[in-house]
Scaffold this motif. Structure first.
Motif, short mmCIF file in Angstrom:
data_model
loop_
_atom_site.label_atom_id
_atom_site.label_comp_id
_atom_site.label_asym_id
_atom_site.label_seq_id
_atom_site.Cartn_x
_atom_site.Cartn_y
_atom_site.Cartn_z
N VAL A 286 47.96 -99.71 -94.45
CA VAL A 286 46.70 -99.84 -95.19
C VAL A 286 46.17 -98.47 -95.62
N GLY B 54 48.26 -97.75 -98.73
CA GLY B 54 47.21 -98.33 -99.56
C GLY B 54 47.43 -99.78 -99.94
N LEU C 234 47.19 -103.83 -98.41
CA LEU C 234 46.58 -104.56 -97.31
C LEU C 234 47.60 -105.52 -96.70
N LYS D 89 51.44 -106.62 -105.60
CA LYS D 89 50.55 -105.61 -105.07
C LYS D 89 49.15 -106.20 -104.94
N GLY D 90 48.32 -105.46 -104.23
CA GLY D 90 46.91 -105.86 -104.11
C GLY D 90 46.72 -107.19 -103.42
N ASP D 91 45.88 -108.03 -104.04
CA ASP D 91 45.48 -109.29 -103.43
C ASP D 91 46.67 -110.19 -103.13
N ALA E 247 48.47 -109.09 -100.08
CA ALA E 247 47.71 -109.40 -98.88
C ALA E 247 47.90 -110.85 -98.48
N ARG F 51 49.60 -95.07 -108.46
CA ARG F 51 50.94 -95.63 -108.48
C ARG F 51 51.69 -95.29 -109.76
N VAL G 299 39.82 -99.89 -90.30
CA VAL G 299 38.77 -99.57 -91.27
C VAL G 299 37.66 -98.75 -90.62
N LEU H 270 40.26 -95.23 -92.99
CA LEU H 270 41.56 -95.50 -93.60
C LEU H 270 42.33 -94.19 -93.73
N TYR I 276 38.16 -115.39 -109.44
CA TYR I 276 39.21 -114.40 -109.67
C TYR I 276 39.29 -114.05 -111.15
N LEU J 66 39.47 -111.48 -104.94
CA LEU J 66 39.81 -112.63 -104.11
C LEU J 66 38.67 -112.86 -103.14
N SER K 195 40.32 -102.42 -105.37
CA SER K 195 40.42 -103.81 -104.94
C SER K 195 40.56 -103.92 -103.43
N LEU K 196 41.14 -102.89 -102.80
CA LEU K 196 41.27 -102.93 -101.33
C LEU K 196 39.90 -103.00 -100.67
N LEU L 283 38.39 -106.45 -101.15
CA LEU L 283 39.08 -107.45 -100.33
C LEU L 283 38.62 -107.36 -98.88
#
Lengths: 368, 293
Positions: free
Chosen positions: A70, A74, A76, A135-137, A140, A233, A292, A296, B28, B34, B91-92, B95
């Motif tokens: 995380v 970077g 989740l 990636k991202g959501d 996760a 990225r 957290v 981080l 979304y 999310l 976005s992290l 979330l």
């Protein structure tokens, strides 16, 4: 020789800031270990508190391992407890099977750790494959799904052993064991009679080992490549950093460390079962809270946050009911204060006024 | 007959997933986040119905209406307090905040209502229908769930495509900046989306707990995650996609419960998600979004 360049002699003695930072982290862990080990040996620590020491190590290792994903990469991961689950089951299974075969505890335990790390890192590679495309959501949620799948699978798996070898089935009757057979993994009842090999010393060694691996990784060329992926990225990709390779690497290393945490966890209990609180979503979130709150990307922060936040509710029983409520509020507030537009502006303003006052003082000095 | 009855209860469960998935997919689409707490809004909705009807003795219709009002306000308040300050953040961060909100709601409910599972009394008073000489029994809950979901989906589809606020919502989800330049109140539209999504969640909560009458603070978490799977399955951001994805997922779950293993049904649902994301990351009806540098 100009003033700015230090002499070669003093340069040799000067530690790099990163090294210094890491040494402080190691020192904190060593002092903590020495203190509580002495208290335990001299009999000054209550048994209730002694039993907290190994779980604290487990949680610290989990936090360090999740921080690698995380904080450093970077991305989740909400299924980190799944890797721990694999490690715990593989380690326990191995220990139960070979308890008579390998009577020397440390040999058996080391092998259990190695095997669990390998199994968990294979799982890390498996989960890494979807990671390459997401990636991202989405990532996760896939890690979350993966953790839940592992938890469901170990709850329906039965493994038994008899003179013909191992039998694997989805039900206890499907094993078809011979008379001399014995069921080792009993579905929802898990694995019982794992030798209680985990000690605070082994936990401490593992914490140090995982700290050493993660801090050195972060300080290497590889680590800088990983952090560049986190920071931008597209820019990282454009200078030729192989994103796929590094992401997979991080997931594998992190999974292996979490697997070892699982072995430590399972060898501290007499019976091992998988539920939401130890290997499910709740555990993954708990570790995320440690990471957290510790900051981080800050390994030292993770270590301290995991140890304190795990021990605090156990020490203050009255707080236990409100623990998760308080943690959730802290989680939200931390995120808003650190990332919210209003607070970022406020911070910049304060920093600017501070800088202005410094400049003013400097000017006054020069004038004088 | 077993297949048919499994299929029908699958469609019923799937309609509930669709209702929840609509909330996910709309949020979304418009806020690009999310909303992990969506599942827990369902749980709050169910608790409001439970308190109003079982403890307070109100009629089920009034109870559901009250739940809709409470959840709508809750959704808007969550958006205003927790998500709005983070609109421009990574976005992290968003979330993790959403996970925090989800945990907050769960633990709040735990403190207020206790951890014991409560017996939910159905809000539906329709008699079960018996077909094929009693071989196929369809419960009143199933019929009401399917009918209510169908009405809501049609209404929502008309609202988004035919009315001015609906079109404004679409515009915001398409391009926030351009929408603002056209005089659309972007923040207002996002709040409206959260309001609609949470109202649907309240209805879904009442229907879910009528069909599966066990209510605890953790009731919403799993259906919430599965509904997100449904939204991804159908293509996140797409309203018809959420409907189709939800119903398909409900059918898959019920058939795997009936024919493979009831313990593994969750694992199968999640395996579907991983497969969909690997083979077709945009879902059945999603649009491909190209990344701009």
């Amino acid at each position: 020789m100009s003033k700015n360049q230090p002499s070669p002699l003093s340069q040799k003695k000067q530690l790099r800031p990163v090294t210094k930072k890491n040494l402080v982290t190691y020192a904190i862990v060593i002092v903590f270990f020495a203190l509580f080990q002495t208290l335990t040996v001299t009999g000054n620590l209550k048994f209730a508190y002694q039993s907290l020491l190994v779980p604290i190590c487990t949680n610290v290792i989990m936090a360090v391992s999740l921080n690698l994903v995380v904080g450093v990469l970077g991305e989740l991961s909400l299924g980190h407890a799944g890797f721990m689950c694999i490690g715990a089951y593989v380690g326990s299974f191995f220990s139960v099977v070979t308890e008579e075969l390998i009577p020397v505890t440390w040999v058996r335990f080391t092998l259990a750790f190695a095997l669990a790390a390998i199994a968990a890192s294979i799982a890390g590679i498996l989960i890494g494959i979807p990671v390459l495309r997401l990636k991202g959501d989405y990532l996760a949620i896939v890690t979350l799904a993966f953790g839940e799948i592992i938890k469901s699978l170990v709850n329906v798996l039965y493994i038994g052993k008899d003179s013909n070898g191992f039998h694997v089935s989805m039900s206890s009757s499907g094993l078809n064991l011979l008379e001399d057979g014995e069921v080792i993994l009993k579905g929802p009842q898990g694995i019982s009679n794992t030798p209680k090999d985990s000690t605070f010393l082994i936990g401490f060694i593992l914490v140090m080992l995982s700290l050493f691996i993660v801090t050195n990784l972060m300080d290497s060329r590889t680590g800088r490549a990983i952090m560049s992926i986190r920071d931008n990225r597209i820019a990282a990709e454009s200078v030729g950093i192989n994103i796929t390779k590094y992401k997979l690497l991080v997931f594998t290393i992190s999974a292996a460390i979490a697997g070892c945490a699982g072995v430590l966890y399972s060898h501290n209990l007499s019976s091992l079962t998988a539920n939401t609180n130890n290997f499910g979503y709740n555990m993954s979130i708990m570790v995320l809270v440690y990471v957290v709150l510790g900051g981080l990307g800050s390994i030292r922060g993770s270590v301290i946050a995991a140890a304190v936040l795990y021990a605090l509710p156990e020490l203050l029983r009255g707080l236990a009911d409100y623990r998760m409520l308080i943690y959730s509020i802290i989680l939200i507030v931390m995120m808003i204060v650190n990332n919210g537009a209003f607070f970022l502006k406020l911070r910049a303003k304060i920093a600017q006024s501070f800088r202005n006052s410094l400049q003013k003082k400097k000017n006054e000095k020069e004038a004088a | 007959m077993k297949f048919l009855s499994q299929l029908i209860s699958g469609i019923s469960l799937g309609s509930i997933y669709s209702l929840i998935a609509l909330g996910y997919t709309m949020v979304y689409g418009i806020a690009k986040m999310l909303n992990f707490a969506h599942g827990d809004v369902i749980m709050i909705g169910a608790f409001v119905v439970y308190t109003a009807c079982v403890t307070g003795g109100l009629s089920p219709v009034l109870g559901v209406l009250l739940a809709i009002v409470v959840c709508t306000i809750l959704g808007v308040v969550i958006e205003r307090l927790a998500y709005k300050p983070l609109r421009a953040a990574a976005s992290l961060a968003v979330l993790i905040t959403a996970i925090g909100v989800s945990y907050f709601l769960q633990n709040m409910a735990l403190l207020v209502f206790g951890s014991d599972t409560k017996q939910f009394s159905s809000v539906v008073s329709l008699e079960p229908v018996s077909l094929a000489n009693g071989n196929l029994v369809i419960t009143g809950e199933t019929i009401v769930t399917i009918v209510v979901s169908l009405i809501i989906m049609i209404a929502l589809y008309l609202f988004v495509n035919r009315t001015k606020p609906g079109k404004a919502m679409l515009a915001v989800s398409e391009d926030k900046g351009a929408a603002q330049l056209m005089g659309i109140n972007v923040n207002g539209m996002i709040a409206l989306t959260f309001a609609i999504g949470s109202a649907l969640a309240a209805i879904a909560g009442a229907l879910l707990c009528s069909a599966y009458p066990a209510l605890s603070p953790y009731t919403g978490a799993m259906p919430g995650i599965k509904a997100f799977v449904a939204a991804v399955f159908g293509g996140i951001g797409s309203i018809p996609g959420a409907m189709v994805g939800g119903i398909l997922l409900g059918i898959i779950e019920n058939l795997s419960k009936g024919y493979i293993s009831s313990q593994l049904s969750d694992a199968i649902v999640f395996a579907v998600l991983i497969l969909v994301l690997l083979l077709r990351p945009t879902g059945i009806m999603g649009k491909k979004i190209n990344e701009k540098v």
